[in-house]
Design an enzyme around this catalytic site. Structure first.
Site, PDB file in Angstrom:
ATOM      1  N   HIS A 189       0.887  -1.178  -0.005  1.00 15.60           N
ATOM      2  CA  HIS A 189      -0.079   0.040  -0.076  1.00 15.60           C
ATOM      3  C   HIS A 189       0.857   1.500   0.115  1.00 15.60           C
ATOM      4  CE1 HIS A 189      -3.995  -1.302   1.243  1.00 15.60           C
ATOM      5  NE2 HIS A 189      -4.285  -0.258   0.572  1.00 15.60           N
ATOM      6  N   ASP A 461       6.722  -9.130 -12.292  1.00 18.03           N
ATOM      7  CA  ASP A 461       6.313 -10.770 -12.018  1.00 18.03           C
ATOM      8  C   ASP A 461       7.485 -11.399 -12.875  1.00 18.03           C
ATOM      9  OD1 ASP A 461       4.219 -11.454 -10.100  1.00 18.03           O
ATOM     10  OD2 ASP A 461       2.906 -10.641 -11.654  1.00 18.03           O
ATOM     11  N   CYS A 508       5.045  -2.726 -18.907  1.00 15.88           N
ATOM     12  CA  CYS A 508       4.317  -2.199 -17.865  1.00 15.88           C
ATOM     13  C   CYS A 508       4.668  -2.345 -16.382  1.00 15.88           C
ATOM     14  CB  CYS A 508       2.880  -2.478 -17.951  1.00 15.88           C
ATOM     15  SG  CYS A 508       2.566  -4.162 -17.883  1.00 15.88           S
TER      16      CYS A 508
HETATM   17  C1  PEP Z   1       3.817  -6.719 -13.468  1.00 12.29           C
HETATM   18  O1  PEP Z   1       3.851  -8.079 -13.081  1.00 12.29           O
HETATM   19  O2  PEP Z   1       4.941  -6.484 -13.948  1.00 12.29           O
HETATM   20  C2  PEP Z   1       2.696  -6.209 -13.488  1.00 12.29           C
HETATM   21  C3  PEP Z   1       2.725  -4.892 -14.138  1.00 12.29           C
HETATM   22  O3  PEP Z   1       1.666  -6.425 -13.119  1.00 12.29           O
HETATM   23  P1  PEP Z   1       1.366  -6.668 -11.354  1.00 12.29           P
HETATM   24  O4  PEP Z   1       2.441  -5.585 -10.966  1.00 12.29           O
HETATM   25  O5  PEP Z   1      -0.076  -5.941 -11.262  1.00 12.29           O
HETATM   26  O6  PEP Z   1       1.610  -8.189 -11.187  1.00 12.29           O
HETATM   27 MG    MG Z   2       2.126  -9.097 -12.846  1.00 10.41          MG
END
Ligand code: PEP
Ligand code: MG
Length: 588
Positions: A189, A461, A508
């Site tokens: 958070h 991830d 992203c």
């Molecule tokens: C990622 O895994 O890079 C991603 C953008 O998704 P999240 O951070 O929501 O897992």
């Molecule tokens: Mg992710």
């Protein structure tokens, strides 16, 4: 000096505001017989004030963020009105003559013990709500130092074990210069709040609460994740200078929001925003994003008091599309599991939740539920067009591992379209993309590209899976590094494969907003990036200094290096020579 994890860049010097000091419970002290009634009355007044606070918060959050987000405070109001909760505290005051404050501390300790035995993450999260209610009650019982009160003034450095939802909202417009927490990693958070507001932050600083008192001077260095308590006058003044530069830079950069992102040699670059809520879409616009590259829809489900049905989802997606820059939104389907769970999907304890039943795997197990989300997106894409300029909505599927999975997704989208035709509902065909965040998908990307319209690399991830190092665990954060030889090799391969196949590709993950990492991704030929909105102005400025030839050459040099430390050094040095004033905005 203490070391933690740098989760939001920049530096800050300020006055410590320690959130846990709210509990100055007078343990052991007993009330006199005649004090008991007055204490009960005081406690009941605090309950009323807390209920008033929560009702005001529900209204404020519902009008400024959305009704679903206000659901958190609605649940807290229910907790406060739970007879078991208030009655126990009252009993301890009356029968054991405990001061209200101590009784609250005891209640919190009891709940903490009970919840420690619960394995369900969602239920464990409810402890955060209980604690939030207790902290709020407690603040009405004590003369706490409130930010902005005379006893504690100037820019504040918030220090907490973790940041609770209410604290996040209550911080509101107060001058928070920095954030330090004991727990949590890059996706806690506190980290999300700090990044979205551009506040330097360090998490995972173990034992900091024992070290710092309210009012102490504290330095937060969000570049490499260190914290200095009671620095010497020389250190303080050096950091104050850096802080002035940081604030000045942020302010001056924010004025570029209307300019396009164009490199020094004239290439257009797409800078998109990652959003979790409707309000973030507006921030994306003010920060100068050209669209939303990742809308994490699971937050709509996580903050909803029950289950958002297809029509509720439709209404929210429409609003998000209307608020987003250029009505461009990449909507990611539910990415639950791991650390994000909701009670009604039948989660049970798993030994390795991040390797288990999460994300698309979980969505497949609830086909009707998942199909409702797909239908809501297809409908929202069509209705958005009725109301104004054409929208650009895309549908993104998380955590795809195999070809079969993405084929199955495509079949579901086709079925959703047919179902809407049968119901005579207007809908629009949208591009379908997959997230590359599982190494298996990254290494077989060639097989997957035929089946999708675009790709989005989820480096958060991807890095944790590639390095086998939990992204939220401070103990292995030294391994969970995007700027490392294995990660850069894989990213380079994925980006090349997409470019060869002429498939649009975006990244992203958090590294998109990190200037040294950005240099390398740019060198790989990536031209579309999605990041926390607060990073966009600085990255836009950085882009204006880049050329294809220079960044390629830097990448070649870096791909020869064998350790993460060398890579970090070389890319930070290059950043300092390309855009010296931006060096302060990177995390090292
Ligand atoms: C990622 O895994 O890079 C991603 C953008 O998704 P999240 O951070 O929501 O897992
Ligand atoms: Mg992710």
């Amino acid at each position: 000096m203490r070391k933690g994890i740098a989760v939001s860049p920049g530096v800050a010097v300020g006055t410590a505001y320690v959130i846990h000091e709210i509990f100055v419970a007078r343990e052991g002290e007993q009330l006199d017989g005649e004090q008991v009634n007055a204490e009960v009355a005081r406690y009941e007044r605090a309950c009323e004030q807390t209920a008033d606070d929560l009702r005001a918060l529900i209204q404020k959050v519902a009008s400024q963020v959305g009704a679903t987000e206000a659901g958190v405070f609605q649940s807290q109001l229910t907790i406060l009105h739970d007879a078991a909760f208030t009655k126990r505290v009252r009993n301890w005051i009356v029968k054991e003559r405990q001061p209200a404050q101590a009784a609250l501390r005891r209640l919190l300790d009891e709940y903490t013990r009970i919840f420690a035995r619960i394995s369900d993450d969602y239920l464990r999260e409810r402890l955060t709500d209980i604690r939030d209610v207790i902290v709020r009650l407690s603040s009405h019982l004590t003369e706490v130092l409130k930010p902005g009160s005379r006893a504690i003034s100037g820019p504040l450095i918030l220090i907490a074990d973790e940041l609770l939802p209410s604290q996040v909202v209550a911080i509101g417009d107060r001058p928070v210069a920095g954030i330090i927490t004991q727990t949590g990693g890059t996706t806690s958070h506190a980290a999300i709040l700090a990044r979205s507001r551009g506040i330097p932050a360090v998490t995972g600083v173990r034992g900091i609460l024992r070290q710092v008192r309210n009012g102490a001077t504290v330095v937060v260095d969000g570049r490499d994740g260190h914290v200095i308590v009671n620095p010497s006058p020389e250190v303080t003044s050096a950091y104050r200078k850096l802080q002035r530069e940081f604030v000045h830079l942020k302010d001056s950069l924010a004025s570029n929001f209307e300019q396009p992102a164009v490199s020094a040699d004239g290439e257009a670059v797409e800078l998109l925003a990652n959003i979790n809520h409707l309000a973030d879409a507006t921030t994306a616009r003010t920060m100068g994003a050209s669209g939303v590259g990742l809308y994490r829809t699971e937050y709509l489900f996580l903050t909803h008091p029950d289950v958002p049905d297809e029509d509720e989802q439709l209404a929210t997606y429409r609003e998000v599309i209307a608020a987003s820059p250029n009505r461009r939104v990449t909507i990611r389907t539910l990415d639950l599991g791991g650390d994000k769970t909701i009670p009604y999907l039948g989660h049970s304890r798993e030994a390795n939740p991040f390797l288990g039943w999460r994300s698309i795997r979980l969505s497949f197990e609830h086909p009707e539920f998942f199909a409702a989300q797909i239908r809501a997106v297809l409908r929202a894409a069509a209705t958005a067009d009725e109301k104004g300029p054409k929208s650009d909505v895309r549908l993104l599927f998380p955590m795809i591992t195999t070809l079969e999975e993405i084929r199955r997704v495509r079949a579901m989208v086709r079925r959703a379209g047919r179902a809407l035709d049968r119901q005579k509902q207007p809908w629009k065909e949208v591009p379908i993309g997959l997230m590359i965040e599982v190494p298996a998908a990254a290494v077989t990307i060639d097989n997957l590209l035929d089946v999708v319209d675009f790709v989005s690399i989820g480096s958060n991830d991807l890095v944790q899976y590639l390095m086998a190092a939990d992204r939220d665990n401070p103990k292995v954060s030294h391994l969970c590094q995007p700027l490392s030889p294995p990660v850069l090799r894989v990213l380079d391969q994925v980006i090349r494969a997409c470019r060869r196949a002429a498939k649009p590709v975006t990244l992203c993950g958090e590294m998109a907003g990190d200037p040294p990492a950005f240099l390398l991704l740019y060198g790989m030929g990536l031209r579309s990036f999605s990041m926390s909105p607060a990073f966009i102005p600085a990255i836009k400025e950085l882009v204006s200094h880049l050329t294809r030839a220079d960044t390629r050459q830097l990448l070649q040099e870096v791909l020869e290096l064998k350790t993460a430390a060398q890579i970090a050094r070389v890319s930070n040095d290059r950043l300092a020579s390309i855009a010296p004033k931006l060096a302060i905005l990177g995390t090292r």
